[in-house]
Design a protein around this motif. Structure first.
Motif, PDB file in Angstrom:
ATOM      1  N   LEU A   1     -49.260 -32.922  35.012  1.00 34.32           N
ATOM      2  CA  LEU A   1     -50.188 -33.947  34.527  1.00 34.32           C
ATOM      3  C   LEU A   1     -50.825 -33.523  33.209  1.00 34.32           C
ATOM      4  CD1 LEU A   1     -51.978 -35.150  37.783  1.00 34.32           C
ATOM      5  CD2 LEU A   1     -50.071 -36.190  36.571  1.00 34.32           C
ATOM      6  N   PHE A   2     -51.119 -32.227  33.083  1.00 34.85           N
ATOM      7  CA  PHE A   2     -51.635 -31.727  31.808  1.00 34.85           C
ATOM      8  C   PHE A   2     -50.621 -31.975  30.694  1.00 34.85           C
ATOM      9  CE2 PHE A   2     -51.572 -28.371  28.627  1.00 34.85           C
ATOM     10  CZ  PHE A   2     -52.877 -28.358  28.178  1.00 34.85           C
ATOM     11  N   ALA A   3     -49.353 -31.705  30.975  1.00 36.14           N
ATOM     12  CA  ALA A   3     -48.326 -31.826  29.943  1.00 36.14           C
ATOM     13  C   ALA A   3     -48.108 -33.281  29.525  1.00 36.14           C
ATOM     14  CB  ALA A   3     -47.021 -31.223  30.449  1.00 36.14           C
ATOM     15  N   ILE A   4     -48.310 -34.228  30.443  1.00 37.61           N
ATOM     16  CA  ILE A   4     -48.172 -35.636  30.062  1.00 37.61           C
ATOM     17  C   ILE A   4     -49.181 -35.982  28.975  1.00 37.61           C
ATOM     18  CG2 ILE A   4     -48.480 -38.007  30.900  1.00 37.61           C
ATOM     19  CD1 ILE A   4     -47.358 -37.125  33.568  1.00 37.61           C
ATOM     20  N   MET A   5     -50.379 -35.415  29.055  1.00 41.03           N
ATOM     21  CA  MET A   5     -51.414 -35.673  28.039  1.00 41.03           C
ATOM     22  C   MET A   5     -51.244 -34.791  26.803  1.00 41.03           C
ATOM     23  SD  MET A   5     -54.764 -36.035  30.525  1.00 41.03           S
ATOM     24  CE  MET A   5     -54.358 -34.705  31.648  1.00 41.03           C
TER      25      MET A   5
ATOM     26  N   LEU B   1     -54.793 -43.924  33.827  1.00 40.03           N
ATOM     27  CA  LEU B   1     -54.548 -44.362  32.449  1.00 40.03           C
ATOM     28  C   LEU B   1     -55.059 -43.348  31.432  1.00 40.03           C
ATOM     29  CD1 LEU B   1     -55.378 -48.169  32.720  1.00 40.03           C
ATOM     30  CD2 LEU B   1     -53.131 -47.094  32.604  1.00 40.03           C
ATOM     31  N   ARG B   2     -55.861 -42.366  31.897  1.00 39.58           N
ATOM     32  CA  ARG B   2     -56.292 -41.304  30.994  1.00 39.58           C
ATOM     33  C   ARG B   2     -55.083 -40.502  30.516  1.00 39.58           C
ATOM     34  NH1 ARG B   2     -60.681 -38.947  33.323  1.00 39.58           N
ATOM     35  NH2 ARG B   2     -60.815 -40.553  34.924  1.00 39.58           N
ATOM     36  N   LEU B   3     -54.007 -40.487  31.295  1.00 46.40           N
ATOM     37  CA  LEU B   3     -52.771 -39.832  30.841  1.00 46.40           C
ATOM     38  C   LEU B   3     -52.240 -40.511  29.586  1.00 46.40           C
ATOM     39  CD1 LEU B   3     -50.950 -39.474  34.294  1.00 46.40           C
ATOM     40  CD2 LEU B   3     -52.269 -37.723  33.102  1.00 46.40           C
ATOM     41  N   TRP B   4     -52.278 -41.816  29.596  1.00 45.71           N
ATOM     42  CA  TRP B   4     -51.823 -42.585  28.425  1.00 45.71           C
ATOM     43  C   TRP B   4     -52.764 -42.398  27.248  1.00 45.71           C
ATOM     44  CZ3 TRP B   4     -54.659 -47.615  28.174  1.00 45.71           C
ATOM     45  CH2 TRP B   4     -54.449 -48.274  26.974  1.00 45.71           C
ATOM     46  N   ALA B   5     -54.072 -42.499  27.491  1.00 43.40           N
ATOM     47  CA  ALA B   5     -55.037 -42.437  26.398  1.00 43.40           C
ATOM     48  C   ALA B   5     -55.013 -41.071  25.702  1.00 43.40           C
ATOM     49  CB  ALA B   5     -56.436 -42.733  26.937  1.00 43.40           C
ATOM     50  N   LEU B   6     -55.023 -39.993  26.473  1.00 44.65           N
ATOM     51  CA  LEU B   6     -55.052 -38.665  25.853  1.00 44.65           C
ATOM     52  C   LEU B   6     -53.722 -38.313  25.209  1.00 44.65           C
ATOM     53  CD1 LEU B   6     -57.686 -38.396  27.656  1.00 44.65           C
ATOM     54  CD2 LEU B   6     -57.190 -35.953  27.609  1.00 44.65           C
ATOM     55  N   SER B   7     -52.628 -38.816  25.776  1.00 43.09           N
ATOM     56  CA  SER B   7     -51.329 -38.572  25.152  1.00 43.09           C
ATOM     57  C   SER B   7     -51.237 -39.235  23.787  1.00 43.09           C
ATOM     58  CB  SER B   7     -50.216 -39.078  26.070  1.00 43.09           C
ATOM     59  OG  SER B   7     -48.960 -38.940  25.448  1.00 43.09           O
TER      60      SER B   7
END
Length: 633
Positions: free
Chosen positions: A230-234, A529-535
């Motif tokens: 999950l860290f790497a997605i961002m 959706l924080r994964l999308w925003a931070l990525s």
């Protein structure tokens, strides 16, 4: 008259003398540099004094000064009138002071030598005393019954034989015997998770949220993979992932030497070195999926998959826009990751925005469903058929009916060729699924039979709500109806005693749990959706740094200037990359991944209301002693 008075009383003393004698005196004072060795304040603070001398005419005035000195607790010293006598007295005083100083110096030197000798053994003595104190502290917990000592405690099951063997060897030298028996108890058992240097940090991440109940599934096992992923997605970027991976790899290789560094911030990073190592490795993988290396694409495979046609006329820089001809698209897609052709497209941001947003929802739903499935293994292990029927099944059906269906729709929409038609909006589809159940407009239809499928799924989700609310409380009530209340004959602390069944408490807890699960399904899905925003933020920051710094250096026409500019600007770009993208963005992504595990994932199966097994250990005593010594220094 000569004497000594406390410094804070000097001003008042001088003022009263002046008024009482109407100015008929000669007064002089001098500060004593060292504090008084005979006096101190109530708080233990040192008292400083002044020497004074007052000269007046007449015995009446002298008596008046003495009375004032008594009122101020001033010490008066006899001063001979004859000069020769005064000189002799002064000489005697100086001689006594010199003798006293020699005695004090010798005493101080002897004390220092003795303390230096003691200092060599003080650490060993402190450890020995602390060990003995801890041993006696544990022995005080023993029970004395029938001329024997009885000790009750927790022991890991796999260590019982080893403990018996060790005690047997120790008892050979003593005229006594030790018997170890396993005791049945209703006391809540502690949780003992065996860790090593690799898993210790992941276990700490879980323990910061809560300690697992006894025999409950430990989330740390899954966190080893899901947390860095999950860290790497961002944080997905090949270049940034390589830098993070190499830094952590260096720390892991040199861990024995670096473990000696005594720095609080570095110690935190050092303890998480294997977490950072995996985060860097997973970031390289997601960077390959995004096809981004310092915000630039890599053409690792053939890029002859598109046929381009020019649009418009060339601009001042002889650049012309191109558009891909989808009708002539080769049937050979880019093998792995994002096609580099997207990186220079005008709609790149729009496409990446849509792709990462939908990917975040799919990953989030899978993550939450995985957590829900793990709860089944907990219920099976504890043989709780009530929780399987009344909690797991309705929770799983509810999650799959709404959010699993949303994830399926996203993947289905990705896999469908929408050439010549407008793809339906999935957000509108989900909203209309609740507002207009069973009705789907023809221009918003995703697949045939969609209205029937959505109506069935909605009915299943609605049925699961009373199922979640009512089944478990009433099933437990029927189970405990004919059971006798649990009688506790042991002396157990309230926090470690089993809780009796109370229907009202169970019903209220189940009502709160039902409302929380149903509502949190929406909020938790949105939280991913924080994964999308931070990525997106990470990619845009990386691109801005490249365009504003390195691109400027590459655009200089003079070769010498360009070379010097590249060297100078590269240092600034690399420093900002480390400071902003690796440290600040990395910390932000770490905290968001932590939140997704603690709240969205763990809440699906992890109770976390247990307490940790803390065995008696001399090593921990010595570690605590060293920490206290550092704090004292």
């Amino acid at each position: 008259i000569a004497g000594v008075i406390e410094r804070n009383k000097l001003y008042s003393f001088q003022k009263i003398l002046w008024r009482a004698l109407r100015g008929n005196l000669l007064f002089h004072n001098m500060e004593v540099e060292e504090p008084s060795i005979e006096k101190s304040t109530d708080d233990g603070e040192p008292v400083y004094e002044d020497v004074f001398i007052a000269m007046v005419h007449g015995s009446e005035l002298v008596n008046k000064i003495k009375r004032i000195c008594d009122a101020f607790n001033a010490v008066i010293y006899d001063v001979p009138d004859d000069k020769e006598t005064r000189d002799k007295t002064l000489q005697d005083v100086n001689s006594r002071l010199s003798d006293i100083k020699k005695v004090l110096d010798q005493t101080r030197q002897t004390r220092i030598e003795q303390l230096n000798e003691i200092q060599k053994d003080i650490d060993d003595w402190s450890i020995l005393v602390r060990k003995e104190k801890s041993v006696y502290g544990q022995m005080n917990l023993f029970k004395n019954e029938q001329q024997s000592l009885i000790a009750e405690g927790w022991v890991p099951t796999n260590k019982i034989d080893e403990i018996r063997s060790t005690l047997g060897k120790a008892m050979k030298k003593m005229p006594t015997s030790v018997v170890i028996t396993e005791k049945d108890t209703v006391r809540i058992k502690p949780t003992y998770n065996i860790t090593n240097k690799f898993t210790k940090c992941f276990q700490s991440i879980v323990d910061s949220y809560g300690i697992a109940n006894y025999r409950e599934i430990n989330p740390a096992l899954y966190t080893i993979i899901t947390f860095p992923f999950l860290f790497a997605i961002m944080f997905g970027d090949i270049g940034h992932g390589i830098l993070m991976f190499l830094a952590a790899l260096f720390v892991c290789i040199k861990e024995k030497q670096l473990a000696l560094i005594d720095n609080e911030i570095f110690s935190m990073l050092f303890s998480g070195r294997y977490v950072i190592l995996l985060m860097g490795a997973f970031s390289i993988f997601t960077g390959l999926v995004y096809n981004e290396m310092f915000a630039k694409p890599l053409s690792l495979f053939s890029t002859n998959n598109w046929v381009w046609e020019n649009v418009g006329t060339p601009n001042e820089e002889n650049m012309i826009n191109q558009r891909a001809d989808l009708s002539q698209f080769h049937q050979k897609a880019y093998p792995f990751g994002m096609d580099p052709a997207w990186m220079d497209a005008e709609n790149k941001l729009l496409f990446m925005n849509s792709y990462k947003m939908k990917m975040s929802v799919v990953v989030g739903v899978i993550h939450m469903l995985f957590g829900t499935v793990i709860s089944l293994f907990n219920f099976v292990h504890f043989k709780s058929s009530i929780n399987i029927i009344g909690v797991f099944i309705p929770e799983f059906i509810f999650m799959v009916s709404i959010f699993g269906y949303l994830a399926f729709s996203i993947v289905y929409k990705w896999c469908t060729d929408w050439t010549g038609s407008n793809p339906p909006s999935l957000l509108n589809m989900l909203i209309n699924m609740f507002l207009s159940p069973g009705n789907v407009k023809s221009d918003e239809q995703l697949y045939s039979g969609q209205s029937t499928v959505q109506l069935i799924l909605l009915l299943l989700a609605v049925i699961c709500i009373p199922w979640l609310l009512l089944y478990k409380p009433f099933a437990l009530k029927m189970k405990h109806k004919n059971e006798k209340p649990l009688e506790i004959t042991e002396d157990i602390e309230e926090e470690y005693a089993p809780k009796p069944f109370v229907f009202t408490d169970e019903f209220i807890n189940r009502a709160v749990g039902t409302i929380e699960y149903c509502l949190s399904g929406i909020s938790h899905t949105a939280s991913y959706l924080r994964l999308w925003a931070l990525s997106l933020a990470h990619g845009q920051l990386s691109e801005v740094l490249w365009n504003m710094l390195l691109d400027m250096a590459f655009n200089f026409e003079n070769a010498v200037v360009r070379t010097l500019a590249i060297f100078a600007i590269f240092a600034a770009w690399f420093g900002l990359t480390i400071a902003i993208l690796l440290l600040m963005e990395g910390l932000s992504a770490f905290l968001h991944a932590l939140r997704l595990h603690w709240v969205e994932f763990n809440s699906k199966f992890f109770t976390g209301t247990g307490y940790k097994f803390t065995p008696f250990s001399f090593r921990k005593i010595m570690k605590r002693l060293r920490e206290e010594s550092k704090a004292y220094v």
